[in-house]
Design a protein around this motif. Sequence first.
Motif, short mmCIF file in Angstrom:
data_model
loop_
_atom_site.label_atom_id
_atom_site.label_comp_id
_atom_site.label_asym_id
_atom_site.label_seq_id
_atom_site.Cartn_x
_atom_site.Cartn_y
_atom_site.Cartn_z
N THR A 1 1.02 -0.90 -0.04
CA THR A 1 0.44 -0.06 0.45
C THR A 1 1.12 1.28 -0.02
O THR A 1 1.52 1.31 0.23
N LEU A 2 0.72 2.13 -0.16
CA LEU A 2 1.79 3.48 -0.46
C LEU A 2 1.42 4.21 1.14
O LEU A 2 2.53 4.74 1.42
N LEU B 1 6.38 -6.20 -4.24
CA LEU B 1 5.55 -5.87 -5.00
C LEU B 1 5.83 -6.58 -6.54
O LEU B 1 4.42 -7.20 -6.71
N GLU C 1 8.05 5.13 -1.87
CA GLU C 1 7.21 5.29 -2.33
C GLU C 1 7.94 5.89 -4.06
O GLU C 1 6.78 4.89 -4.51
N TRP D 1 6.83 1.67 -5.03
CA TRP D 1 5.75 1.60 -4.86
C TRP D 1 4.79 2.08 -5.77
O TRP D 1 4.04 1.29 -6.37
N ARG D 2 5.24 3.63 -6.30
CA ARG D 2 4.54 3.90 -7.48
C ARG D 2 5.40 3.33 -8.85
O ARG D 2 4.27 3.52 -9.52
N ASP E 1 2.67 -0.06 -9.52
CA ASP E 1 1.91 0.52 -9.23
C ASP E 1 1.37 0.60 -10.95
O ASP E 1 0.86 0.48 -11.31
N THR F 1 1.03 -2.68 -12.36
CA THR F 1 0.08 -3.64 -12.14
C THR F 1 -0.68 -2.25 -12.98
O THR F 1 -1.66 -3.43 -13.98
N LYS F 2 -0.82 -1.54 -13.54
CA LYS F 2 -1.85 -0.58 -14.52
C LYS F 2 -1.37 -1.12 -16.23
O LYS F 2 -1.75 -0.93 -17.09
#
Length: 432
Positions: free
Chosen positions: A6-7, A340, A418, A421-422, A425, A428-429
């Motif tokens: 999670t962020l 991640l 962060e 994480w970004r 993310d 993921t997209k």
Amino acid sequence: MTFQPTLDFARQMDAQDSLRSFRDQYLFPQHQGRKCLYFCGNSLGLQPKKAGEFIKKELQHWQELGVEGHFEGELPWTQYHKSLAPASAHIVGAQADEVIIMNTLTVNLHLMMVSFYRPNAERFKIIMEAGAFPSDQYAVESQVRWHGYDPAEAIVEVAPRPGEALLHTEDILAAIEQHGAQTTLVLFAGLNYYTGQVYDMPAITAAGHRVGAYVGFDLAHAAGNVPLHLHDWGVDFAVWCTYKYINSGPGAPSGAFVHAKHGNKPQTPRFAGWWGHNEERRFLMEKGFDPIPGAAGWQLSNAPILAYAPMRASHDLFLEAGMPALRAKSEKLTAYLEFLIDSLNIDEPRFDIITPRDPAQRGAQLSFLTGPTGKQLFDYLTQNGVICDWREHNLPGEKGEKAGVIRIAPTPMYNSFEDVWRFADLLTKAQL
């Protein structure tokens, strides 16, 4: 540590990070009004904010003193290289007089091979990793040919086992034992640029010495990245660039290490130059080279002061942060990235990590194969503000659709949780 994808968790990690303030000491490329996700310190580190200040100081020095700047001012240019020794020694685990900043990496590798690759009829082989960075391959091949030997006979390459990406330490040691009687030099990277694997440098050094060979390392991807103890390990020599993890600017001068057991012997063979000559007698313009004790005795020419200047900005930050703290954060950053990516592989295996899973066997890097859409994924990441690295070529023996790799280097000096994480993310997209 139990990670969470999670962020909020990433931001909590950043809030607890004792090194978080160092991020503010660097300048980031921008993408759509915000900092890029910069994960390319394994190719070129970010610019320290004070780099320009140090360059301007030497430009002012030049303006005000002209040639007298070599001997006058706050830091005379004839002494400038000495200001770089403490941090360099800290980064590679050496005594201050065992390190020198000079030339560029491949030039220094050639200079070291002049001293430590001296083949004869009995001993003429060099043992190295298969798939080493091309500049090392070219340097070794040319040195072997220069001495009149056939690279096919004189160069022994240790490759991963079939179907594997990583080298086994026992295979390296076995090759050294097998060819030891004919080997004069063992030359490895400290860290493989493609996979991020850290080699067991103490074990390789000990094995090389047992068979009577010299042992050297190219630390281009290891210096400023992983703990090094060159003096205590008894390494004969090492070279490294300073523009990757040491953040000293594009094409910045290289570092070289020569162990005191060689550097303090004037009879150690080398190519000689004016700047490596006895400092007290340098300007007497006399014949007969008298080397400065230590690695400084391998210097050839007047130092490039304007290229040295930004290194001081970077070096100050390394001394302030300290390699132990940087390494501790690095292991957490890379482990979080690994967590991640693994989370994205639960439903289907999308990203094949080829970097060692053991934190002790890897640096600040994860390399992953992505199959035939890898280049499209890399382009997507670039379009979304990620600066990382794509390599088209294969590992030794690797074929087929998994050719090529994306390398991500979360650098502890300026990357955040962060950031990591970004990046995940965006993976993921990705619709690929």
